[in-house]
Design a protein around this motif. Structure first.
Motif, PDB file in Angstrom:
ATOM      1  N   UNK A   1      -5.186 -10.214  15.791  1.00 53.05           N
ATOM      2  CA  UNK A   1      -6.086 -10.647  17.068  1.00 53.05           C
ATOM      3  C   UNK A   1      -7.019 -11.751  16.625  1.00 53.05           C
ATOM      4  N   UNK A   2      -7.606 -11.654  15.492  1.00 54.33           N
ATOM      5  CA  UNK A   2      -8.568 -12.689  14.407  1.00 54.33           C
ATOM      6  C   UNK A   2      -8.086 -13.130  13.318  1.00 54.33           C
ATOM      7  N   UNK A   3      -8.485 -14.446  13.009  1.00 50.03           N
ATOM      8  CA  UNK A   3      -8.269 -14.807  11.510  1.00 50.03           C
ATOM      9  C   UNK A   3      -8.748 -13.822  10.461  1.00 50.03           C
ATOM     10  N   UNK A   4      -9.763 -13.114  10.552  1.00 49.72           N
ATOM     11  CA  UNK A   4     -10.047 -12.111   9.810  1.00 49.72           C
ATOM     12  C   UNK A   4      -9.021 -10.887   9.731  1.00 49.72           C
ATOM     13  N   UNK A   5      -8.693 -10.546  10.837  1.00 50.60           N
ATOM     14  CA  UNK A   5      -7.713  -9.531  10.662  1.00 50.60           C
ATOM     15  C   UNK A   5      -6.209  -9.996  10.103  1.00 50.60           C
ATOM     16  N   UNK A   6      -6.065 -11.241  10.090  1.00 53.60           N
ATOM     17  CA  UNK A   6      -4.947 -11.781   9.285  1.00 53.60           C
ATOM     18  C   UNK A   6      -5.232 -11.800   7.918  1.00 53.60           C
ATOM     19  N   UNK A   7      -6.445 -12.072   7.307  1.00 62.02           N
ATOM     20  CA  UNK A   7      -6.787 -12.034   5.959  1.00 62.02           C
ATOM     21  C   UNK A   7      -6.715 -10.672   5.506  1.00 62.02           C
ATOM     22  N   UNK A   8      -7.345  -9.730   6.254  1.00 60.20           N
ATOM     23  CA  UNK A   8      -7.277  -8.061   5.797  1.00 60.20           C
ATOM     24  C   UNK A   8      -5.719  -7.883   5.649  1.00 60.20           C
ATOM     25  N   UNK A   9      -4.897  -8.210   6.561  1.00 52.58           N
ATOM     26  CA  UNK A   9      -3.306  -7.930   6.590  1.00 52.58           C
ATOM     27  C   UNK A   9      -2.768  -8.544   5.359  1.00 52.58           C
ATOM     28  N   UNK A  10      -3.160  -9.671   5.255  1.00 55.90           N
ATOM     29  CA  UNK A  10      -2.554 -10.584   3.876  1.00 55.90           C
ATOM     30  C   UNK A  10      -2.849  -9.830   2.546  1.00 55.90           C
ATOM     31  N   UNK A  11      -4.274  -9.300   2.504  1.00 57.19           N
ATOM     32  CA  UNK A  11      -4.494  -8.677   1.229  1.00 57.19           C
ATOM     33  C   UNK A  11      -3.840  -6.992   0.933  1.00 57.19           C
ATOM     34  N   UNK A  12      -3.673  -6.430   2.302  1.00 57.63           N
ATOM     35  CA  UNK A  12      -3.182  -4.961   2.377  1.00 57.63           C
ATOM     36  C   UNK A  12      -1.724  -5.180   2.314  1.00 57.63           C
ATOM     37  N   UNK A  13      -0.970  -6.345   2.691  1.00 59.11           N
ATOM     38  CA  UNK A  13       0.457  -6.134   2.704  1.00 59.11           C
ATOM     39  C   UNK A  13       1.132  -6.242   1.341  1.00 59.11           C
ATOM     40  N   UNK A  14       0.399  -6.390   0.173  1.00 65.55           N
ATOM     41  CA  UNK A  14       0.689  -6.641  -1.017  1.00 65.55           C
ATOM     42  C   UNK A  14       1.263  -5.283  -1.571  1.00 65.55           C
ATOM     43  N   UNK A  15       2.653  -5.328  -1.959  1.00 63.60           N
ATOM     44  CA  UNK A  15       3.508  -4.312  -2.438  1.00 63.60           C
ATOM     45  C   UNK A  15       3.323  -3.032  -1.322  1.00 63.60           C
ATOM     46  N   UNK A  16       3.632  -3.327  -0.190  1.00 67.13           N
ATOM     47  CA  UNK A  16       3.914  -2.278   0.774  1.00 67.13           C
ATOM     48  C   UNK A  16       4.451  -2.886   2.056  1.00 67.13           C
ATOM     49  N   UNK A  17       4.931  -2.094   2.805  1.00 62.22           N
ATOM     50  CA  UNK A  17       5.579  -2.655   4.202  1.00 62.22           C
ATOM     51  C   UNK A  17       4.457  -2.691   5.153  1.00 62.22           C
ATOM     52  N   UNK A  18       4.979  -3.731   6.168  1.00 67.08           N
ATOM     53  CA  UNK A  18       3.963  -3.963   7.334  1.00 67.08           C
ATOM     54  C   UNK A  18       3.643  -2.696   8.141  1.00 67.08           C
ATOM     55  N   UNK A  19       4.741  -1.529   8.225  1.00 70.68           N
ATOM     56  CA  UNK A  19       4.240  -0.537   8.940  1.00 70.68           C
ATOM     57  C   UNK A  19       3.107   0.247   8.481  1.00 70.68           C
ATOM     58  N   UNK A  20       2.874   0.185   7.146  1.00 68.66           N
ATOM     59  CA  UNK A  20       1.937   0.704   6.362  1.00 68.66           C
ATOM     60  C   UNK A  20       0.766   0.098   6.497  1.00 68.66           C
TER      61      UNK A  20
ATOM     62  N   UNK B   1     -14.531   2.331   1.734  1.00 65.09           N
ATOM     63  CA  UNK B   1     -13.619   1.665   2.182  1.00 65.09           C
ATOM     64  C   UNK B   1     -12.224   2.088   1.962  1.00 65.09           C
ATOM     65  N   UNK B   2     -11.834   2.444   0.793  1.00 65.96           N
ATOM     66  CA  UNK B   2     -10.488   2.966   0.104  1.00 65.96           C
ATOM     67  C   UNK B   2      -9.821   4.021   1.015  1.00 65.96           C
ATOM     68  N   UNK B   3     -10.374   5.263   1.505  1.00 62.64           N
ATOM     69  CA  UNK B   3      -9.839   6.054   2.161  1.00 62.64           C
ATOM     70  C   UNK B   3      -9.244   5.784   3.544  1.00 62.64           C
ATOM     71  N   UNK B   4      -9.925   4.742   4.020  1.00 62.46           N
ATOM     72  CA  UNK B   4      -9.383   4.186   5.447  1.00 62.46           C
ATOM     73  C   UNK B   4      -8.417   3.221   5.591  1.00 62.46           C
ATOM     74  N   UNK B   5      -8.072   2.836   4.107  1.00 62.20           N
ATOM     75  CA  UNK B   5      -6.759   2.012   4.171  1.00 62.20           C
ATOM     76  C   UNK B   5      -5.833   2.641   3.104  1.00 62.20           C
ATOM     77  N   UNK B   6      -5.604   3.954   3.213  1.00 60.48           N
ATOM     78  CA  UNK B   6      -5.063   4.715   2.159  1.00 60.48           C
ATOM     79  C   UNK B   6      -3.352   4.660   2.500  1.00 60.48           C
TER      80      UNK B   6
ATOM     81  N   UNK C   1      -7.148  -2.509  -3.481  1.00 61.13           N
ATOM     82  CA  UNK C   1      -7.069  -3.092  -2.280  1.00 61.13           C
ATOM     83  C   UNK C   1      -8.663  -3.012  -1.786  1.00 61.13           C
ATOM     84  N   UNK C   2      -9.108  -2.213  -1.848  1.00 60.09           N
ATOM     85  CA  UNK C   2     -10.396  -2.031  -1.372  1.00 60.09           C
ATOM     86  C   UNK C   2     -11.434  -3.013  -2.133  1.00 60.09           C
ATOM     87  N   UNK C   3     -11.052  -3.094  -3.285  1.00 62.29           N
ATOM     88  CA  UNK C   3     -11.939  -3.818  -4.236  1.00 62.29           C
ATOM     89  C   UNK C   3     -11.815  -5.309  -3.943  1.00 62.29           C
TER      90      UNK C   3
END
Length: 218
Positions: free
Chosen positions: A29-48, A75-80, A88-90
């Motif tokens: 929905x926002x550029x910041x959400x894109x950025x978070x997704x780009x970091x979080x998607x490293x070594x995992x599926x988009x579903x996760x 932050x870490x437990x929220x993106x487990x 990824x939290x770091x």
């Protein structure tokens, strides 16, 4: 630029587009959400990743200021669900701190840089590698930097279009040197390659039903 390569990429795009239809990627929905997704998607599926993003949304944390006020251990437990969540939290905190320190908290000013300057700056941030940087540039800043991922490598090398040892930068240039600078095209092409890789060009390939195999090998 090789006309043969331009024609090849055009044929790949058209075949995948005809098979899969519009992808509408990146879902955010926002550029910041894109950025978070780009970091979080490293070594995992988009579903996760989607599960982690929704968790952050639930706690009203899809906001640079609010997330900057949260510690990495909080932050870490929220993106487990995204895996490697402590690391990824770091990385997320490193990005947020960079914006606060160097851009007075203005993500908009960072994203307004010209493409080469933006890419150089993103790559200077801890935890932001080339694929993540190019994802941010293409989908958050809407600048034409082609995103290369493992599916791109796999599809092109298995067909013999590029050497298996090709570097990230050379494979990125393989596309950018042959295609016009076109943000919607780059977005859609990347998404189509991801779709083809996810469905067919897996570690154990499912070549028979793949639209690229049918087209190029008959």
């Amino acid at each position: 630029m090789s006309n043969d390569r331009k024609e090849l990429l055009h044929e790949i795009y058209e075949r995948l587009s005809a098979s899969f239809g519009p992808q509408g990627w990146w879902p955010a929905e926002t550029p910041f959400e894109v950025i978070l997704g780009a970091i979080l998607t490293q070594n995992t599926s988009w579903k996760n990743v989607a599960t982690a993003i929704e968790n952050l949304r639930r706690y009203n944390l899809l906001n640079l200021g609010r997330l900057c006020g949260l510690g990495a251990q909080e932050l870490a437990p929220l993106i487990r669900s995204s895996g490697f969540y402590n690391q990824k939290a770091k990385k997320i905190k490193s990005f947020c701190n960079h914006i606060l320190t160097n851009w007075s908290g203005s993500l908009e000013d960072l994203l307004a840089l010209d493409m080469d300057s933006l890419r150089t700056e993103l790559l200077s941030i801890r935890g932001i590698g080339p694929e993540t940087a190019d994802s941010i540039i293409l989908y958050a800043a809407f600048k034409p930097s082609f995103v290369v991922d493992s599916y791109t490598y796999r599809i092109l090398s298995r067909h013999g279009w590029v050497d298996e040892s090709i570097s990230y930068e050379d494979l990125r240039e393989y596309f950018m040197g042959a295609l016009d600078d076109d943000v919607p095209l780059f977005q859609e092409f990347h998404a189509l390659l991801v779709r083809a890789g996810h469905l067919y060009c897996r570690k154990t390939a499912l070549c028979q039903a793949c639209p690229l195999n049918v087209f190029f090998t008959g």
